[in-house]
Write an enzyme that holds these catalytic residues in place. Structure first.
Site, PDB file in Angstrom:
ATOM      1  N   CYS A 156       0.717  -1.111  -0.085  1.00 44.55           N
ATOM      2  CA  CYS A 156       0.068  -0.010   0.094  1.00 44.55           C
ATOM      3  C   CYS A 156       0.594   1.204  -0.033  1.00 44.55           C
ATOM      4  O   CYS A 156       0.229   2.426  -0.111  1.00 44.55           O
ATOM      5  CB  CYS A 156      -0.929   0.081   1.157  1.00 44.55           C
ATOM      6  SG  CYS A 156      -2.312  -1.127   0.981  1.00 44.55           S
TER       7      CYS A 156
HETATM    8  N1  CO8 Z   1     -20.154  -9.643   7.635  1.00 41.87           N
HETATM    9  C1  CO8 Z   1     -20.332 -10.085   8.929  1.00 41.87           C
HETATM   10  N2  CO8 Z   1     -19.825 -10.359   9.911  1.00 41.87           N
HETATM   11  C2  CO8 Z   1     -18.488 -10.193   9.758  1.00 41.87           C
HETATM   12  C3  CO8 Z   1     -17.686 -10.036   8.425  1.00 41.87           C
HETATM   13  C4  CO8 Z   1     -18.651  -9.748   7.368  1.00 41.87           C
HETATM   14  N3  CO8 Z   1     -18.225  -9.684   6.287  1.00 41.87           N
HETATM   15  N4  CO8 Z   1     -16.286 -10.276   8.303  1.00 41.87           N
HETATM   16  C5  CO8 Z   1     -16.341 -10.447   9.669  1.00 41.87           C
HETATM   17  N5  CO8 Z   1     -17.352 -10.507  10.483  1.00 41.87           N
HETATM   18  C6  CO8 Z   1     -17.299 -10.738  11.963  1.00 41.87           C
HETATM   19  C7  CO8 Z   1     -16.242 -11.570  12.619  1.00 41.87           C
HETATM   20  O1  CO8 Z   1     -16.283 -12.719  12.030  1.00 41.87           O
HETATM   21  C8  CO8 Z   1     -16.323 -11.127  13.904  1.00 41.87           C
HETATM   22  O2  CO8 Z   1     -17.304 -12.073  14.692  1.00 41.87           O
HETATM   23  P1  CO8 Z   1     -16.871 -12.449  15.873  1.00 41.87           P
HETATM   24  O3  CO8 Z   1     -16.756 -11.369  16.989  1.00 41.87           O
HETATM   25  O4  CO8 Z   1     -17.987 -13.440  16.304  1.00 41.87           O
HETATM   26  O5  CO8 Z   1     -15.538 -13.184  16.129  1.00 41.87           O
HETATM   27  C9  CO8 Z   1     -17.036  -9.468  13.906  1.00 41.87           C
HETATM   28  O6  CO8 Z   1     -17.492  -9.682  12.695  1.00 41.87           O
HETATM   29  C10 CO8 Z   1     -15.978  -8.502  13.825  1.00 41.87           C
HETATM   30  O7  CO8 Z   1     -14.735  -8.917  13.123  1.00 41.87           O
HETATM   31  P2  CO8 Z   1     -13.248  -7.929  12.997  1.00 41.87           P
HETATM   32  O8  CO8 Z   1     -12.930  -8.012  14.558  1.00 41.87           O
HETATM   33  O9  CO8 Z   1     -12.585  -8.597  11.988  1.00 41.87           O
HETATM   34  O10 CO8 Z   1     -13.844  -6.642  12.575  1.00 41.87           O
HETATM   35  P3  CO8 Z   1     -13.156  -5.317  12.883  1.00 41.87           P
HETATM   36  O11 CO8 Z   1     -14.156  -4.364  13.407  1.00 41.87           O
HETATM   37  O12 CO8 Z   1     -11.668  -5.334  13.080  1.00 41.87           O
HETATM   38  O13 CO8 Z   1     -13.172  -4.883  10.947  1.00 41.87           O
HETATM   39  C11 CO8 Z   1     -11.531  -4.837   9.309  1.00 41.87           C
HETATM   40  C12 CO8 Z   1     -12.320  -5.601   9.985  1.00 41.87           C
HETATM   41  C13 CO8 Z   1     -12.454  -3.779   8.385  1.00 41.87           C
HETATM   42  C14 CO8 Z   1     -10.648  -5.751   8.252  1.00 41.87           C
HETATM   43  C15 CO8 Z   1     -10.511  -3.897  10.268  1.00 41.87           C
HETATM   44  O14 CO8 Z   1     -10.052  -4.643  11.164  1.00 41.87           O
HETATM   45  C16 CO8 Z   1      -9.522  -3.112   9.361  1.00 41.87           C
HETATM   46  O15 CO8 Z   1      -9.826  -2.544   8.551  1.00 41.87           O
HETATM   47  N6  CO8 Z   1      -8.245  -3.097   9.557  1.00 41.87           N
HETATM   48  C17 CO8 Z   1      -7.379  -2.569   9.161  1.00 41.87           C
HETATM   49  C18 CO8 Z   1      -7.114  -3.382   7.740  1.00 41.87           C
HETATM   50  C19 CO8 Z   1      -5.860  -2.466   6.825  1.00 41.87           C
HETATM   51  O16 CO8 Z   1      -5.662  -1.612   6.705  1.00 41.87           O
HETATM   52  N7  CO8 Z   1      -4.999  -3.531   6.370  1.00 41.87           N
HETATM   53  C20 CO8 Z   1      -4.223  -3.125   5.198  1.00 41.87           C
HETATM   54  C21 CO8 Z   1      -4.123  -3.940   4.297  1.00 41.87           C
HETATM   55  S1  CO8 Z   1      -4.046  -3.200   2.770  1.00 41.87           S
HETATM   56  C22 CO8 Z   1      -2.118  -3.469   2.292  1.00 41.87           C
HETATM   57  O17 CO8 Z   1      -1.405  -3.176   3.208  1.00 41.87           O
HETATM   58  C23 CO8 Z   1      -2.011  -3.764   0.838  1.00 41.87           C
HETATM   59  C24 CO8 Z   1      -2.036  -5.148   0.493  1.00 41.87           C
HETATM   60  C25 CO8 Z   1      -1.980  -5.415  -0.977  1.00 41.87           C
HETATM   61  C26 CO8 Z   1      -3.205  -5.327  -1.791  1.00 41.87           C
HETATM   62  C27 CO8 Z   1      -3.777  -6.666  -1.530  1.00 41.87           C
HETATM   63  C28 CO8 Z   1      -5.038  -6.529  -2.681  1.00 41.87           C
HETATM   64  C29 CO8 Z   1      -5.716  -7.691  -2.608  1.00 41.87           C
END
Ligand code: CO8
Length: 373
Positions: A156
Site C-alpha cells: 500500500c
Molecule cells: N459480515 C458479517 N460479519 C463479519 C464479516 C462480514 N463480512 N467479516 C467479519 N465479520 C465478523 C467477524 O467474524 C467477527 O465476529 P466475532 O466477533 O463473532 O468473532 C466480527 O464480525 C468482528 O470482526 P473483526 O474484529 O475482524 O472486525 P473489525 O471491526 O476489526 O473490522 C476490518 C475488520 C475492516 C478488516 C478492520 O480490522 C480493518 O480495516 N483493519 C485494518 C486493515 C488494513 O488496513 N489492512 C491493510 C491491508 S492493505 C495493504 O497493506 C496492501 C495489501 C496489498 C493489496 C492486496 C489486494 C488484494
C-alpha cells in the site's frame, strides 16, 4: 540539486462497480452452496459452516459502500468467486500497462506535457501482473518515452515510495521528469470467498507526474520532503510467488491470496502513521495543525479518524482529511493519490498538505507538499 514538484496526477477508473448489496448477495449464495455441498462434514463437526456476510457489518466496520473492478461477472458468480480475465497474446498490451497508460495520459494532459518531456517511468504497485519484462518498460514504450522504466512493490505504500524515487532522480538531474504509475488490480489476489476481507479492495490506476520546478505549470505542488519507514510484520501477507508451483501449492490455498489480522493491523499501524507524519512535519518546522490537508491512505474510515485524532487532538473535518474509500474501497497504493487527485483544487498558494500511505510491510511513506502560485 533541482527543486522538485508534483505537476499533476491522473486517474483511470474501471468500468464496473460492485455495490455492497451485490457483493453480499453473491457471497451468501456461495456460502449456501458450499454449506450444502459439505453438509455431512458440517453436521459431523469436522468442518465449520461458511457464515453469511452483511452489508451493515461492511459499512460499519470499514466505511466502504462500493468498489470498482476490471471484471465483475466472475466475482459475482457464486460458483467462481474471482474475476474472469481473458489471457492476452504477447503482441497485445497487457492489462496493467493499458490502465497505466490511460492514467499517465490523463496526468500528462493536465500538466500540458507530452511523453517528450518525461525521462522515466516507475510502475509502483502492490502486485505485478508478471515477473518480467518490467511493467514499467512496457508502459514507457506504449507512451513513447525515451529513457528508463522499472517496477517496485511496497504494497500500500508503493506510490509514496515511488514518489521518493522519482523526486530523487529529478533532484539529482538524472531525469527531467518521471511518471509514477500505480495500477492496482487488486481483484485477482483478493480472497472473495473469505467474509473477513471480501469487501476490502477495489481496482483502479493512478499516475503522478514528478518534475523540475523550473519547468512545472502554475499551481504545481513543490515537494518539501519525503520520508519512508518500514518495520517487518507478518500481519498482512500474500505468499503467492514464483516458488508456489515448485512447492506444489494450489492457487486456491488461503495463503496464496491476501490475508491479514485486521484488528492487529489497525492497532499497530494507526499510532505509527500519526507519529511518522508528526515527526516528518517537525523536520520542516511544521506542526500538524498548520497543515491544510491530509491525503491519507484509504483502507478503513475508522483508521483514518483515529490517525487524524492522534495528529490534531480532535476529529478532522472532511476538508482536512478527505475520504474516497466509500466509492473506491481500499485501492492499495492508489488510495492516497486518488484523495489528492480529487481534493487539491481548493488549496491556496503557500498552503501545505501531506500525502501519507501505510500498509503491508509494515510500510509508511509521507510526502510534504506546498502549493505554488
Ligand atoms: N459480515 C458479517 N460479519 C463479519 C464479516 C462480514 N463480512 N467479516 C467479519 N465479520 C465478523 C467477524 O467474524 C467477527 O465476529 P466475532 O466477533 O463473532 O468473532 C466480527 O464480525 C468482528 O470482526 P473483526 O474484529 O475482524 O472486525 P473489525 O471491526 O476489526 O473490522 C476490518 C475488520 C475492516 C478488516 C478492520 O480490522 C480493518 O480495516 N483493519 C485494518 C486493515 C488494513 O488496513 N489492512 C491493510 C491491508 S492493505 C495493504 O497493506 C496492501 C495489501 C496489498 C493489496 C492486496 C489486494 C488484494
Amino acid at each position: 540539486m533541482h527543486r522538485v514538484c508534483i505537476s499533476s496526477t491522473g486517474l483511470y477508473v474501471p468500468p464496473f462497480t460492485i455495490s455492497n448489496a451485490e457483493l453480499v448477495a453473491a457471497f451468501n449464495q456461495f456460502a449456501d452452496l458450499d454449506n450444502t455441498a459439505h453438509a455431512a462434514e458440517i453436521a459431523a463437526g469436522s468442518r465449520a459452516a461458511v457464515p453469511h456476510s452483511s452489508v451493515e457489518f461492511i459499512e460499519k466496520a470499514s466505511g466502504i459502500q462500493q468498489r470498482y473492478v476490471v471484471e465483475k461477472s466472475g466475482v459475482l458468480d457464486p460458483t467462481r468467486m474471482r474475476p474472469r480475465l481473458t489471457p492476452r497474446p504477447d503482441s497485445q498490451i497487457s492489462l496493467m500497462a493499458e490502465i497505466s497508460v490511460a492514467a499517465a495520459l490523463d496526468a500528462l494532459q493536465r500538466a500540458g506535457k507530452t511523453a517528450a518531456d518525461v525521462d522515466g517511468v516507475i510502475c509502483a504497485s502492490a502486485n505485478m501482473q508478471r515477473a518480467y519484462p518490467a511493467m514499467a518498460i512496457e508502459i514507457q514504450q506504449a507512451l513513447g518515452i525515451n529513457g528508463f522504466g522499472f517496477d517496485m512493490n511496497v504494497a500500500c505504500s508503493s506510490a509514496t515510495f515511488g514518489i521518493e524515487m522519482a523526486v530523487n532522480a529529478v533532484k539529482c538531474g538524472s531525469a527531467r521528469a518521471v511518471l509514477v504509475v500505480n495500477p492496482e488490480i487488486t481483484s485477482p489476489h483478493l480472497a472473495w470467498k473469505d467474509r473477513d476481507c471480501h469487501f476490502i479492495f477495489g481496482d483502479v490506476c493512478t499516475a503522478i507526474l514528478v518534475e523540475r520546478l523550473d519547468t512545472a505549470p502554475a499551481g504545481a505542488f513543490e515537494v518539501l520532503g519525503t520520508q519512508l519507514k518500514t518495520v517487518f510484520s507478518n500481519s498482512i501477507r500474500n505468499n503467492a510467488g514464483f516458488m508456489s508451483r515448485s512447492e506444489d501449492r494450489n492457487p486456491d490455498d488461503r495463503d496464496q491470496l491476501f490475508y491479514q489480522e485486521g484488528r492487529k493491523v489497525f492497532k499497530e499501524v494507526c499510532p505509527m502513521a500519526a507519529e511518522h507524519m508528526s515527526q516528518h512535519l517537525a523536520t520542516h518546522g511544521l506542526a500538524p495543525h498548520s497543515v491544510r490537508r491530509f491525503w491519507l491512505h484509504q483502507a478503513n474510515l475508522s483508521m483514518n479518524h483515529l490517525i487524524s485524532r492522534r495528529l490534531l487532538g480532535r476529529d478532522a473535518t472532511a476538508q482536512e482529511a478527505p475520504v474516497i474509500l466509500n466509492e473506491f474501497a481500499n485501492t492499495a497504493s492508489a488510495g492516497s493519490i486518488i484523495a489528492f487527485h480529487r481534493h487539491h483544487g481548493d488549496i491556496a498558494a503557500g498552503e501545505v498538505g501531506v500525502i501519507c500511505s501505510f500498509g503491508a510491510g509494515y510500510s509508511i511513506g509521507s510526502v510534504v507538499l506546498r502549493r505554488l502560485i
